[in-house]
Design an enzyme around this catalytic site. Sequence first.
Site, short mmCIF file in Angstrom:
data_model
loop_
_atom_site.label_atom_id
_atom_site.label_comp_id
_atom_site.label_asym_id
_atom_site.label_seq_id
_atom_site.Cartn_x
_atom_site.Cartn_y
_atom_site.Cartn_z
CG ASN A 1 -3.16 -9.83 2.86
OD1 ASN A 1 -2.56 -8.98 3.53
ND2 ASN A 1 -4.36 -9.61 2.34
CB ALA A 2 -1.31 -11.39 8.12
N GLY B 1 0.41 -6.67 6.80
CA GLY B 1 0.59 -5.67 7.86
C GLY B 1 1.08 -4.34 7.33
CG ASN C 1 -6.99 0.35 4.54
OD1 ASN C 1 -8.05 -0.12 4.96
ND2 ASN C 1 -5.87 -0.34 4.45
CB CYS D 1 -5.91 -2.56 7.19
SG CYS D 1 -4.67 -3.85 7.04
CE LYS E 1 -9.95 -1.78 0.06
NZ LYS E 1 -8.71 -2.05 -0.67
N GLY F 1 -10.02 -12.79 -2.96
CA GLY F 1 -10.08 -13.69 -4.11
C GLY F 1 -11.50 -14.14 -4.42
N GLY G 1 -13.78 -7.31 -4.82
CA GLY G 1 -13.85 -8.52 -4.01
C GLY G 1 -14.05 -9.70 -4.93
C1 LIG Z 1 -1.68 -9.02 -0.48
C2 LIG Z 1 -2.77 -8.00 -0.28
C3 LIG Z 1 -2.45 -6.74 0.23
C4 LIG Z 1 -3.43 -5.77 0.43
N1 LIG Z 1 -3.08 -4.53 0.89
C5 LIG Z 1 -4.04 -3.56 1.01
C6 LIG Z 1 -3.69 -2.23 1.41
O1 LIG Z 1 -2.51 -1.90 1.61
N2 LIG Z 1 -4.70 -1.31 1.53
C7 LIG Z 1 -6.01 -1.63 1.28
O2 LIG Z 1 -6.87 -0.77 1.41
N3 LIG Z 1 -6.36 -2.87 0.87
C8 LIG Z 1 -5.41 -3.85 0.74
N4 LIG Z 1 -5.78 -5.11 0.31
C9 LIG Z 1 -7.19 -5.41 0.02
C10 LIG Z 1 -7.51 -5.31 -1.47
O3 LIG Z 1 -7.27 -4.01 -1.96
C11 LIG Z 1 -8.97 -5.70 -1.75
O4 LIG Z 1 -9.81 -4.86 -1.03
C12 LIG Z 1 -9.28 -7.14 -1.37
O5 LIG Z 1 -8.19 -7.98 -1.67
C13 LIG Z 1 -10.54 -7.68 -2.04
O6 LIG Z 1 -10.45 -7.73 -3.44
P1 LIG Z 1 -9.98 -9.05 -4.27
O7 LIG Z 1 -10.81 -10.20 -3.76
O8 LIG Z 1 -10.21 -8.73 -5.70
O9 LIG Z 1 -8.55 -9.25 -3.93
C14 LIG Z 1 -4.79 -6.09 0.12
C15 LIG Z 1 -5.10 -7.35 -0.40
C16 LIG Z 1 -4.12 -8.31 -0.61
C17 LIG Z 1 -4.50 -9.64 -1.17
#
Ligand SMILES: Cc1cc2nc3c(=O)[nH]c(=O)nc-3n(C[C@H](O)[C@H](O)[C@H](O)COP(=O)(O)O)c2cc1C
Lengths: 304, 259
Positions: free
Chosen positions: A68-69, A71, A126, A129, A165, A217, A243
């Site tokens: 994802n990007a 942003g 955060n 990012c 984080k 994922g 994660g």
């Molecule tokens: C679509 C999407 C948007 C995300 N937006 C943020 C965000 O705004 N702030 C943040 O700290 N992490 C963000 N993350 C990261 C997630 O909180 C998480 O750290 C990361 O996806 C790893 O966990 P997972 O594998 O269970 O998804 C985002 C992840 C995804 C997939």
Amino acid sequence: MDLRVKLSGLDLKNPVMTASGTFGYGLEFAPYGDLRTLGGIVVKGLSLKPREGNPMPRVAETPSGMLNAIGLQNCGVEAFLKRRLPSLPWRETPIVANLYACDPDEFGELASILAAEEGVAALEVNISCPNVKAGGVLFGQDPALAASVTEAVKKRAGNKPVMVKLSPNVADIAAMAKAVESAGADILSLINTLTGMSVDVRTRKPRLANVVGGLSGPAIKPVALRCVWQASRAVKIPVVGMGGIASALDVLEFILVGAHAVQVGTANFIRPDFSFRLVEELPALMQRMGVTDLDELRGSLKTG
Amino acid sequence: MPLNRCHDVKVIALNPHGPEGLEHGLWLLELENPGFPDVRPGQFAMLRPPSWGFDPLWARPLSICRALPDRWVFNFLVAGRGTSALTRLKPGDTVTVWGPLGNGFAVEPGTRTLMLAGGIGLAPFVEYTAAHPAPGQLSLLFGHRPPLSCYPYEDLARLVPCESFQDKTPEDIPRFVALVEKHMSEHAGGLALACGPTPFLRTVQAAAKKFGVRCQISLENRMVCGVGACLGCVAADKDGHNVQTCTKGPVFWSGDITL
Ligand SMILES: Cc1cc2nc3c(=O)[nH]c(=O)nc-3n(C[C@H](O)[C@H](O)[C@H](O)COP(=O)(O)O)c2cc1C
Ligand SMILES: Cc1cc2nc3c(=O)[nH]c(=O)nc-3n(C[C@H](O)[C@H](O)[C@H](O)COP(=O)(O)OP(=O)(O)OC[C@H]3O[C@@H](n4cnc5c(N)ncnc54)[C@H](O)[C@@H]3O)c2cc1C
Ligand code: FES
């Protein structure tokens, strides 16, 4: 079975929180389960002013994962506090605000706005990012910068616990963990996404308009477990692991390597009731494994 | 207790649509009705068989082509990995479904309504026509490449006046654009609704503007969550703000969105 977890001032009824950016502002998931049953809800990253995020396309599917990007598109802190927070069951389930800013001062300003809110239980900073040009992952790659952001937030956060984080995109995660711990962080959370890319050979173009994005994922779980293991051994403050969590068994793996609680991210997209089901499944799994208290498992990894 | 609008249901049937459907990758999928509250025509559902494991990871969005008391019917085109994996389902297999999602098309019983469908964009109009309180007000223009027998076109043609146009060569496209314009020009004061590929929607959007027809278009952006949380499906509204196609749409007033 008692699933309660205490994280330096943040009390959870169970260890299952939802990860920022994957659970909207919470209410999007209200039709799929009872928000009050969750251990905690971390909302989409908030900035001082609303942000539109990156150009489309900004998501791509990858084997057992996604890029994802986005942003950091978000409604801005003011709209969140006025229009979203009051509808959330914040008295029953801790709502954690995830903060993003371009410099330490701005982080501090955001922190002071959020610290004044009764409905906000804790702040998650955060510094990791990968999808924004200014600041973003850079804060999370330099221990001195990470420490300065942590200090700035901590100074203005009043009595709200500050969770920092971490990014996996670093050479030494333990050093980062120690740097933010000494700067005053109350809790660590990790990992944010891994920087990655995806290419369409037919069009010879990257699949994301931003070219690179954050990988999340099940594909990243091995990296996440390693990072949580290394970070939790380096610090005394509690660690929240995430994660790739996609089952109750995964939750126990994170606890074993040292996590106190977990956050579920991308799995909320596999099905929108995923986190609610996880909360229900966890006690049954613990029972099957003869575990009555997560403390018995925590950090008990046998490494020979 | 909130109602969980995500259920595992069984496949009732899966067949190519019509004698030539298999050749053209067009399928009809019937699932047990998951028992969620009312469906508005133009709404969609996210479909994901748990047998996928983690790959493909995301569910796939499909328009609800028919919502019947005992089943939901979907009409889909094989576009890539996910939709080809869907063709391997067997009756009795489990599919996780959440929905109905999105806003659906406007229903104005007192207004002449022109439905404009491009290819598989026909799917939501089957439910729209079946559920409309005054089908006498409806008409359809349908542009397609595979033969008509691959689509649920006959069901519609029995109920409302329909015109179809098969585009076989690139030279046919300007002729179809002209046909869209002709229908729009005859539709002043009415309501137009469109669903189909983006170039088709652009044609419709431009024609609606030219002839001053109130018009809604349904976007098919790539979806991840379907519930407005991931922000992966956004489209730019007329003020340049990114809005979620899954929850603010998929149906937008054509002047409100940039294609
Ligand atoms: C679509 C999407 C948007 C995300 N937006 C943020 C965000 O705004 N702030 C943040 O700290 N992490 C963000 N993350 C990261 C997630 O909180 C998480 O750290 C990361 O996806 C790893 O966990 P997972 O594998 O269970 O998804 C985002 C992840 C995804 C997939
Ligand atoms: C609200 C909504 C309703 C829809 N209703 C229907 C329907 O009733 N019947 C039907 O056949 N299809 C419908 N679609 C499109 C369908 O969801 C996509 O064709 C499908 O997701 C593609 O998945 P795939 O894994 O087969 O393709 P992938 O392997 O992911 O991609 C293959 C190709 O398809 C393109 N593609 C991917 N996703 C989409 C998309 N959402 N729309 C258009 N092209 C896409 C990709 O860019 C790529 O070129 C709908 C989409 C939306 C958003
Ligand atoms: S698909 Fe996630 S916000 Fe629309």
